[in-house]
Design a protein around this motif. Sequence first.
Motif, PDB file in Angstrom:
ATOM      1  N   MET A   1      97.782  55.762  38.651  1.00  0.00           N
ATOM      2  CA  MET A   1      97.315  57.141  38.815  1.00  0.00           C
ATOM      3  C   MET A   1      97.497  57.523  40.283  1.00  0.00           C
ATOM      4  N   MET A   2      98.148  58.654  40.539  1.00  0.00           N
ATOM      5  CA  MET A   2      98.423  59.056  41.915  1.00  0.00           C
ATOM      6  C   MET A   2      97.487  60.179  42.337  1.00  0.00           C
ATOM      7  N   ILE A   3      96.925  60.016  43.530  1.00  0.00           N
ATOM      8  CA  ILE A   3      95.999  60.982  44.112  1.00  0.00           C
ATOM      9  C   ILE A   3      96.641  61.521  45.388  1.00  0.00           C
ATOM     10  N   VAL A   4      96.820  62.832  45.453  1.00  0.00           N
ATOM     11  CA  VAL A   4      97.507  63.487  46.570  1.00  0.00           C
ATOM     12  C   VAL A   4      96.530  64.405  47.291  1.00  0.00           C
ATOM     13  N   GLY A   5      96.579  64.413  48.623  1.00  0.00           N
ATOM     14  CA  GLY A   5      95.653  65.232  49.386  1.00  0.00           C
ATOM     15  C   GLY A   5      96.330  66.075  50.449  1.00  0.00           C
ATOM     16  N   ARG A   6      95.501  66.737  51.244  1.00  0.00           N
ATOM     17  CA  ARG A   6      95.996  67.591  52.320  1.00  0.00           C
ATOM     18  C   ARG A   6      96.515  66.743  53.477  1.00  0.00           C
ATOM     19  N   HIS A   7      97.401  67.349  54.270  1.00  0.00           N
ATOM     20  CA  HIS A   7      97.927  66.654  55.440  1.00  0.00           C
ATOM     21  C   HIS A   7      96.794  66.165  56.342  1.00  0.00           C
ATOM     22  N   PHE A   8      96.867  64.908  56.710  1.00  0.00           N
ATOM     23  CA  PHE A   8      95.920  64.238  57.601  1.00  0.00           C
ATOM     24  C   PHE A   8      94.488  64.217  57.049  1.00  0.00           C
ATOM     25  N   ASP A   9      94.362  64.437  55.735  1.00  0.00           N
ATOM     26  CA  ASP A   9      93.069  64.252  55.075  1.00  0.00           C
ATOM     27  C   ASP A   9      93.163  63.024  54.165  1.00  0.00           C
ATOM     28  N   ASP A  10      93.731  61.970  54.687  1.00  0.00           N
ATOM     29  CA  ASP A  10      93.833  60.712  53.952  1.00  0.00           C
ATOM     30  C   ASP A  10      92.447  60.194  53.576  1.00  0.00           C
ATOM     31  N   ALA A  11      91.448  60.559  54.362  1.00  0.00           N
ATOM     32  CA  ALA A  11      90.084  60.102  54.096  1.00  0.00           C
ATOM     33  C   ALA A  11      89.594  60.562  52.728  1.00  0.00           C
ATOM     34  N   THR A  12      89.890  61.809  52.359  1.00  0.00           N
ATOM     35  CA  THR A  12      89.444  62.310  51.057  1.00  0.00           C
ATOM     36  C   THR A  12      90.204  61.634  49.921  1.00  0.00           C
ATOM     37  N   VAL A  13      91.487  61.382  50.113  1.00  0.00           N
ATOM     38  CA  VAL A  13      92.275  60.662  49.110  1.00  0.00           C
ATOM     39  C   VAL A  13      91.659  59.293  48.864  1.00  0.00           C
ATOM     40  N   LEU A  14      91.344  58.587  49.937  1.00  0.00           N
ATOM     41  CA  LEU A  14      90.738  57.262  49.815  1.00  0.00           C
ATOM     42  C   LEU A  14      89.347  57.344  49.193  1.00  0.00           C
ATOM     43  N   LYS A  15      88.602  58.369  49.543  1.00  0.00           N
ATOM     44  CA  LYS A  15      87.249  58.544  49.004  1.00  0.00           C
ATOM     45  C   LYS A  15      87.277  58.731  47.491  1.00  0.00           C
ATOM     46  N   VAL A  16      88.196  59.577  47.009  1.00  0.00           N
ATOM     47  CA  VAL A  16      88.322  59.812  45.573  1.00  0.00           C
ATOM     48  C   VAL A  16      88.798  58.543  44.871  1.00  0.00           C
ATOM     49  N   ALA A  17      89.771  57.856  45.477  1.00  0.00           N
ATOM     50  CA  ALA A  17      90.280  56.618  44.881  1.00  0.00           C
ATOM     51  C   ALA A  17      89.185  55.563  44.792  1.00  0.00           C
ATOM     52  N   HIS A  18      88.372  55.444  45.819  1.00  0.00           N
ATOM     53  CA  HIS A  18      87.298  54.459  45.826  1.00  0.00           C
ATOM     54  C   HIS A  18      86.249  54.783  44.769  1.00  0.00           C
ATOM     55  N   ALA A  19      85.904  56.065  44.643  1.00  0.00           N
ATOM     56  CA  ALA A  19      84.941  56.464  43.615  1.00  0.00           C
ATOM     57  C   ALA A  19      85.477  56.148  42.225  1.00  0.00           C
ATOM     58  N   PHE A  20      86.780  56.403  42.017  1.00  0.00           N
ATOM     59  CA  PHE A  20      87.369  56.072  40.719  1.00  0.00           C
ATOM     60  C   PHE A  20      87.347  54.574  40.482  1.00  0.00           C
ATOM     61  N   GLU A  21      87.656  53.801  41.510  1.00  0.00           N
ATOM     62  CA  GLU A  21      87.663  52.348  41.393  1.00  0.00           C
ATOM     63  C   GLU A  21      86.285  51.837  40.951  1.00  0.00           C
ATOM     64  N   ASN A  22      85.226  52.408  41.529  1.00  0.00           N
ATOM     65  CA  ASN A  22      83.864  52.030  41.125  1.00  0.00           C
ATOM     66  C   ASN A  22      83.605  52.356  39.655  1.00  0.00           C
ATOM     67  N   ILE A  23      84.036  53.546  39.247  1.00  0.00           N
ATOM     68  CA  ILE A  23      83.826  53.968  37.851  1.00  0.00           C
ATOM     69  C   ILE A  23      84.625  53.091  36.902  1.00  0.00           C
ATOM     70  N   ARG A  24      85.891  52.850  37.261  1.00  0.00           N
ATOM     71  CA  ARG A  24      86.768  52.039  36.421  1.00  0.00           C
ATOM     72  C   ARG A  24      86.227  50.630  36.228  1.00  0.00           C
ATOM     73  N   ASP A  25      85.679  50.067  37.281  1.00  0.00           N
ATOM     74  CA  ASP A  25      85.229  48.674  37.244  1.00  0.00           C
ATOM     75  C   ASP A  25      83.768  48.518  36.826  1.00  0.00           C
ATOM     76  N   SER A  26      83.085  49.632  36.592  1.00  0.00           N
ATOM     77  CA  SER A  26      81.686  49.564  36.206  1.00  0.00           C
ATOM     78  C   SER A  26      81.551  48.957  34.820  1.00  0.00           C
ATOM     79  N   LYS A  27      80.569  48.090  34.651  1.00  0.00           N
ATOM     80  CA  LYS A  27      80.329  47.445  33.348  1.00  0.00           C
ATOM     81  C   LYS A  27      79.318  48.225  32.510  1.00  0.00           C
ATOM     82  N   ILE A  28      78.798  49.299  33.093  1.00  0.00           N
ATOM     83  CA  ILE A  28      77.800  50.108  32.361  1.00  0.00           C
ATOM     84  C   ILE A  28      78.498  50.976  31.327  1.00  0.00           C
TER      85      ILE A  28
END
Length: 402
Positions: free
Chosen positions: A375-402
């Motif tokens: 899954m590809m997440i694309v963001g604004r120029h030099f807003d790599d932080a938001t791209v990483l933030k969304v990816a990390h939140a998804f990673e938590n959801i994906r790996d959640s056992k709940i």
Amino acid sequence: MMNGSRIMEGYVPEYDATIVTRILDAGGTIKGKSMCEDLCMSADSFTSVTGPVLNAHDRTRSAGGSSSGSAALLALEQVDMATGGDQGGSVRIPAAWSGVVGLKATYGLVPYIGCVPIGITRDHVGPMARTVHDVALMLEVIAGYDNGLDPRQPANLTVPEYTKQLTGDLGGIRVGLLKEGFGSESAEADVDELVRAQAHRLTSAGAVVEDMSVPLHYPDASHIYSVVHEGSLETMKGNGLGVGWKGFHPTSMIDALIKGYRTRANDMPPTAKFNYLLYDCITTNYGNRFYAKGQNLSRMLTHAYNQALSRYDVIIMPTIPFKATKLPNKDISTSEICKMALNFGQMSNVCPFNLTGHPALSINAGFSQGLPVGMMIVGRHFDDATVLKVAHAFENIRDSKI
């Protein structure tokens, strides 16, 4: 780190790439050089000089390219982090098919000095790892201004602490599912369905997720890329760098390329020969007209994505529209090699953002038929932080056992 070309066989650089120096200075250990596709001119993983790089999840399939070795080593847990070059998807494609995380950071955020250029307007080098946190951590180390050595970089670069912004909270974040990134001619339904379903799970972290459109994205964007791609292969005739830009010019690398192209041209992979001949034919008959037109259209494409990103914080789509393909048999013809390795259907979602320079990250959305789906997440120029933030939140959801 990556390595792989008969053209440069025996060349030992007298200095490290900037990103290597920064990794070492931060306490990292370089375990070695991973294999990549020969001259990095393949989106697949069967053109490297040592033979095919096998998919860690199915050894009969491609690991993706051109940063194939880095992705495979991560998937096999042989290294913690890796780097990859990305001129048309070469970090994100192997990340997707190998089930790891790969970031093509904003154009110019990470210095490219010490890496062999392919196209100065498209050159990116970026971090790869098994987790978003490790990608963010590595980006903190390798990003930043390189004292004017790299003309790809603006002088006012600042590097935030990306890892501290991985909160898992997406309250107020607007996510757009790019209509034209799904349902392409080469798309597999299970890939589209998995990415769409997983993206909607971001609502549980507080995000708003809805469909949106950038009509220029498909199929026009990859066609624009194809002419800019061919035009920038002047770097082959220009021995890696060409002329007309300020910055550091590694003369020993240029010497190695000159020698290699003059004495071992037949050792170039079929993909490089095809591109070289195609570029030579186009420029002989039309000059740089199509390259120039492609660069002009790239400005329109950049504006189209910027308009969309004024309404959404990130845009999501499949990294590759289909699952990892079977590796070819040994008696495959040269024309089939080029057809498979230079597959614009495979690159249709990734290559546009090399033209526009937007940050784009591939993360494993899950598995279908035992194979990873990116899954590809694309963001604004030099807003790599938001791209990483969304990816990390998804990673938590994906790996959640709940």
